[in-house]
Enzyme design. Sequence first.
Site, PDB file in Angstrom:
ATOM      1  N   PRO A  64       0.782  -1.309   0.097  1.00 56.39           N
ATOM      2  CA  PRO A  64      -0.209   0.012   0.042  1.00 56.39           C
ATOM      3  C   PRO A  64       0.875   1.035  -0.061  1.00 56.39           C
ATOM      4  CG  PRO A  64      -0.291  -1.048   2.116  1.00 56.39           C
ATOM      5  CD  PRO A  64       0.744  -1.847   1.237  1.00 56.39           C
ATOM      6  N   HIS A  65       0.406   2.056  -0.816  1.00 56.20           N
ATOM      7  CA  HIS A  65       1.393   3.419  -0.975  1.00 56.20           C
ATOM      8  C   HIS A  65       0.326   4.619  -1.489  1.00 56.20           C
ATOM      9  CE1 HIS A  65       1.413   1.486  -5.016  1.00 56.20           C
ATOM     10  NE2 HIS A  65       1.421   2.574  -5.369  1.00 56.20           N
ATOM     11  N   CYS A  66       1.004   5.735  -0.935  1.00 54.30           N
ATOM     12  CA  CYS A  66       0.513   6.997  -1.482  1.00 54.30           C
ATOM     13  C   CYS A  66       1.195   8.080  -1.097  1.00 54.30           C
ATOM     14  CB  CYS A  66      -1.144   7.318  -0.632  1.00 54.30           C
ATOM     15  SG  CYS A  66      -0.925   7.429   1.257  1.00 54.30           S
TER      16      CYS A  66
END
Length: 150
Positions: A64-66
């Site tokens: 998960p990344h942002c």
Amino acid sequence: MRLRDFFAGTGVDLNLPGDSRNEVLNALLALLPLDERSRTVLARTLRRRENLGSTGIGRGIAIPHCRSLVVSRLHLAYGRHVAGVDFRAIDNRPAHHFFLIVAPPLEVSGRYLPVLGRVAQFAKEADVPAGLAALNSVAEFFDLLDRKRV
């Protein structure tokens, strides 16, 4: 550039709590040195990102990344969920290993994509899922990163 340089002191949890994708994301965010308001904003941003397409890359691994204005530098966290969680991975199998990456929208250093790439490359190595599953301590996690030269 070594991945270990982006982990905060509490950025690794080998017994990640949670029974759902959102609970796991919240547990990962709790590993970062951020205030509650920032974690709330990041949780919403990560959920939006996951709704665009799962970051579950298969073989029990999700990344998960942002990007978000609530952080001033890149942060990396790792969590292991022994039972596994449905993360809508591309292989339709539960995810057990989670690498969380959050970064500001604009970085002078431009490390977000290289870090994401290094984590993905590390995760694709044949022996990595078993190596992560066999970890008994945080020190062993960092030893694994060092042995793999990431």
